[in-house]
Design a protein around this motif. Structure first.
Motif, PDB file in Angstrom:
ATOM      1  N   ALA A  23       0.792  -0.926   0.021  1.00  0.00           N
ATOM      2  CA  ALA A  23       0.307   0.029   0.611  1.00  0.00           C
ATOM      3  C   ALA A  23       0.827   1.413   0.140  1.00  0.00           C
ATOM      4  O   ALA A  23       0.339   2.585  -0.334  1.00  0.00           O
ATOM      5  CB  ALA A  23      -1.362   0.041   1.376  1.00  0.00           C
ATOM      6  N   ARG A  24       2.180   0.854   0.833  1.00  0.00           N
ATOM      7  CA  ARG A  24       2.871   2.396   0.747  1.00  0.00           C
ATOM      8  C   ARG A  24       3.975   2.623  -0.065  1.00  0.00           C
ATOM      9  O   ARG A  24       4.949   3.009  -0.231  1.00  0.00           O
ATOM     10  CB  ARG A  24       3.454   2.438   2.066  1.00  0.00           C
ATOM     11  CG  ARG A  24       2.547   2.882   2.827  1.00  0.00           C
ATOM     12  CD  ARG A  24       2.651   2.413   4.287  1.00  0.00           C
ATOM     13  NE  ARG A  24       1.669   3.058   4.890  1.00  0.00           N
ATOM     14  CZ  ARG A  24       0.224   2.003   5.684  1.00  0.00           C
ATOM     15  NH1 ARG A  24       0.210   1.347   5.106  1.00  0.00           N
ATOM     16  NH2 ARG A  24      -0.798   2.766   6.554  1.00  0.00           N
ATOM     17  N   GLY A  25       4.238   1.036  -1.632  1.00  0.00           N
ATOM     18  CA  GLY A  25       5.062   1.329  -2.114  1.00  0.00           C
ATOM     19  C   GLY A  25       6.484   1.215  -1.919  1.00  0.00           C
ATOM     20  O   GLY A  25       7.892   1.936  -2.675  1.00  0.00           O
ATOM     21  N   MET A  26       6.494   0.202  -1.149  1.00  0.00           N
ATOM     22  CA  MET A  26       7.827   0.375  -0.206  1.00  0.00           C
ATOM     23  C   MET A  26       8.243  -1.561   0.202  1.00  0.00           C
ATOM     24  O   MET A  26       7.541  -2.411  -0.397  1.00  0.00           O
ATOM     25  CB  MET A  26       7.594   0.186   1.755  1.00  0.00           C
ATOM     26  CG  MET A  26       9.551   0.931   2.177  1.00  0.00           C
ATOM     27  SD  MET A  26       8.718   1.291   3.692  1.00  0.00           S
ATOM     28  CE  MET A  26       7.494   2.709   3.636  1.00  0.00           C
ATOM     29  N   THR A  27       9.521  -1.352  -0.181  1.00  0.00           N
ATOM     30  CA  THR A  27      10.007  -2.698  -0.292  1.00  0.00           C
ATOM     31  C   THR A  27      10.835  -3.482   0.162  1.00  0.00           C
ATOM     32  O   THR A  27      10.779  -2.184   1.724  1.00  0.00           O
ATOM     33  CB  THR A  27      11.794  -3.605  -0.842  1.00  0.00           C
ATOM     34  OG1 THR A  27      11.725  -2.028  -0.635  1.00  0.00           O
ATOM     35  CG2 THR A  27      10.538  -2.048  -2.484  1.00  0.00           C
ATOM     36  N   LEU A  28      10.787  -4.338   0.713  1.00  0.00           N
ATOM     37  CA  LEU A  28      11.141  -5.270   2.580  1.00  0.00           C
ATOM     38  C   LEU A  28      12.333  -4.230   2.775  1.00  0.00           C
ATOM     39  O   LEU A  28      12.888  -4.245   3.907  1.00  0.00           O
ATOM     40  CB  LEU A  28      10.893  -6.339   2.523  1.00  0.00           C
ATOM     41  CG  LEU A  28      11.137  -7.027   4.247  1.00  0.00           C
ATOM     42  CD1 LEU A  28      10.433  -6.588   4.400  1.00  0.00           C
ATOM     43  CD2 LEU A  28      10.988  -8.718   3.658  1.00  0.00           C
ATOM     44  N   THR A  29      13.508  -4.662   2.151  1.00  0.00           N
ATOM     45  CA  THR A  29      14.669  -4.365   1.106  1.00  0.00           C
ATOM     46  C   THR A  29      14.682  -2.492   2.575  1.00  0.00           C
ATOM     47  O   THR A  29      15.574  -2.102   3.371  1.00  0.00           O
ATOM     48  CB  THR A  29      15.332  -4.199   0.350  1.00  0.00           C
ATOM     49  OG1 THR A  29      15.250  -5.775  -0.315  1.00  0.00           O
ATOM     50  CG2 THR A  29      16.850  -3.710   0.014  1.00  0.00           C
ATOM     51  N   GLU A  30      14.010  -1.964   1.641  1.00  0.00           N
ATOM     52  CA  GLU A  30      13.695  -0.321   2.332  1.00  0.00           C
ATOM     53  C   GLU A  30      13.478  -0.355   4.222  1.00  0.00           C
ATOM     54  O   GLU A  30      14.242   0.623   4.487  1.00  0.00           O
ATOM     55  CB  GLU A  30      12.527   0.417   1.401  1.00  0.00           C
ATOM     56  CG  GLU A  30      12.868   2.064   1.561  1.00  0.00           C
ATOM     57  CD  GLU A  30      11.877   2.655   0.864  1.00  0.00           C
ATOM     58  OE1 GLU A  30      11.327   3.885   1.149  1.00  0.00           O
ATOM     59  OE2 GLU A  30      11.449   2.076  -0.452  1.00  0.00           O
ATOM     60  N   LEU A  31      12.363  -0.982   4.226  1.00  0.00           N
ATOM     61  CA  LEU A  31      11.773  -0.701   5.603  1.00  0.00           C
ATOM     62  C   LEU A  31      13.208  -1.264   6.861  1.00  0.00           C
ATOM     63  O   LEU A  31      13.482  -0.851   7.346  1.00  0.00           O
ATOM     64  CB  LEU A  31      10.533  -1.632   6.020  1.00  0.00           C
ATOM     65  CG  LEU A  31      10.265  -2.095   7.359  1.00  0.00           C
ATOM     66  CD1 LEU A  31       9.014  -0.766   7.479  1.00  0.00           C
ATOM     67  CD2 LEU A  31       9.317  -2.664   7.587  1.00  0.00           C
ATOM     68  N   SER A  32      13.870  -2.624   5.941  1.00  0.00           N
ATOM     69  CA  SER A  32      14.553  -2.608   6.444  1.00  0.00           C
ATOM     70  C   SER A  32      15.594  -1.593   7.028  1.00  0.00           C
ATOM     71  O   SER A  32      16.449  -1.794   7.784  1.00  0.00           O
ATOM     72  CB  SER A  32      15.446  -4.173   5.801  1.00  0.00           C
ATOM     73  OG  SER A  32      16.791  -4.441   6.950  1.00  0.00           O
ATOM     74  N   ALA A  33      16.530  -1.189   5.913  1.00  0.00           N
ATOM     75  CA  ALA A  33      17.425   0.060   5.865  1.00  0.00           C
ATOM     76  C   ALA A  33      16.278   0.976   6.522  1.00  0.00           C
ATOM     77  O   ALA A  33      17.248   1.904   8.217  1.00  0.00           O
ATOM     78  CB  ALA A  33      17.646   0.792   4.611  1.00  0.00           C
ATOM     79  N   ARG A  34      15.590   1.304   6.747  1.00  0.00           N
ATOM     80  CA  ARG A  34      14.500   2.728   7.791  1.00  0.00           C
ATOM     81  C   ARG A  34      14.672   1.918   9.151  1.00  0.00           C
ATOM     82  O   ARG A  34      14.709   2.922  10.022  1.00  0.00           O
ATOM     83  CB  ARG A  34      13.472   3.124   6.606  1.00  0.00           C
ATOM     84  CG  ARG A  34      13.164   2.998   6.170  1.00  0.00           C
ATOM     85  CD  ARG A  34      11.949   3.882   5.534  1.00  0.00           C
ATOM     86  NE  ARG A  34      11.866   4.994   4.690  1.00  0.00           N
ATOM     87  CZ  ARG A  34      11.058   5.359   4.176  1.00  0.00           C
ATOM     88  NH1 ARG A  34       9.546   5.250   4.801  1.00  0.00           N
ATOM     89  NH2 ARG A  34      10.648   5.968   2.680  1.00  0.00           N
ATOM     90  N   VAL A  35      14.919   1.337   9.852  1.00  0.00           N
ATOM     91  CA  VAL A  35      14.150   0.999  10.665  1.00  0.00           C
ATOM     92  C   VAL A  35      15.328  -0.346  11.523  1.00  0.00           C
ATOM     93  O   VAL A  35      15.653  -0.030  12.791  1.00  0.00           O
ATOM     94  CB  VAL A  35      12.835   0.111  11.170  1.00  0.00           C
ATOM     95  CG1 VAL A  35      11.675   0.010  10.510  1.00  0.00           C
ATOM     96  CG2 VAL A  35      13.094  -1.651  10.364  1.00  0.00           C
ATOM     97  N   GLY A  36      16.440  -0.793  10.377  1.00  0.00           N
ATOM     98  CA  GLY A  36      17.403  -1.503  11.928  1.00  0.00           C
ATOM     99  C   GLY A  36      17.084  -2.711  11.529  1.00  0.00           C
ATOM    100  O   GLY A  36      18.072  -2.856  12.614  1.00  0.00           O
ATOM    101  N   VAL A  37      16.545  -3.100  10.816  1.00  0.00           N
ATOM    102  CA  VAL A  37      15.799  -4.355  11.435  1.00  0.00           C
ATOM    103  C   VAL A  37      16.567  -5.863  10.763  1.00  0.00           C
ATOM    104  O   VAL A  37      16.240  -4.942   9.209  1.00  0.00           O
ATOM    105  CB  VAL A  37      15.020  -5.105  12.089  1.00  0.00           C
ATOM    106  CG1 VAL A  37      14.370  -5.989  12.084  1.00  0.00           C
ATOM    107  CG2 VAL A  37      14.264  -4.347  13.178  1.00  0.00           C
TER     108      VAL A  37
END
Length: 76
Positions: A23-37
């Motif tokens: 829904a937010r057009g975000m990848t798991l890789t991008e989320l990983s970089a943003r949250v440090g997980v």
């Protein structure tokens, strides 16, 4: 019965991470970089295989996705 229900520790909680990312057009890789997980740990969560989640991680994911906990984790 879903694969998660075959596990001995079926919790009845579903993580909507995949749907929120889409829904937010975000990848798991991008989320990983943003949250440090790590991507692996996010994938475990996304596939309803997580046994626990730190509040700090939950908060970071919700902040990155601009969502509430109840939008991310729902009763299955």
């Amino acid at each position: 019965m879903t694969p998660a229900e075959n596990d001995d520790e079926f919790t009845g909680i579903h993580c909507r991470l995949d749907e929120l990312l889409t829904a937010r057009g975000m990848t798991l890789t991008e989320l990983s970089a943003r949250v440090g997980v790590s991507i692996v740990n996010l994938s475990v969560l996304k596939n309803d295989r997580a046994r626990a989640i730190r509040y700090s991680t939950l908060r970071a994911i919700c902040d990155a996705l601009d969502c509430e906990v109840g939008e991310l984790l729902v009763l299955a």
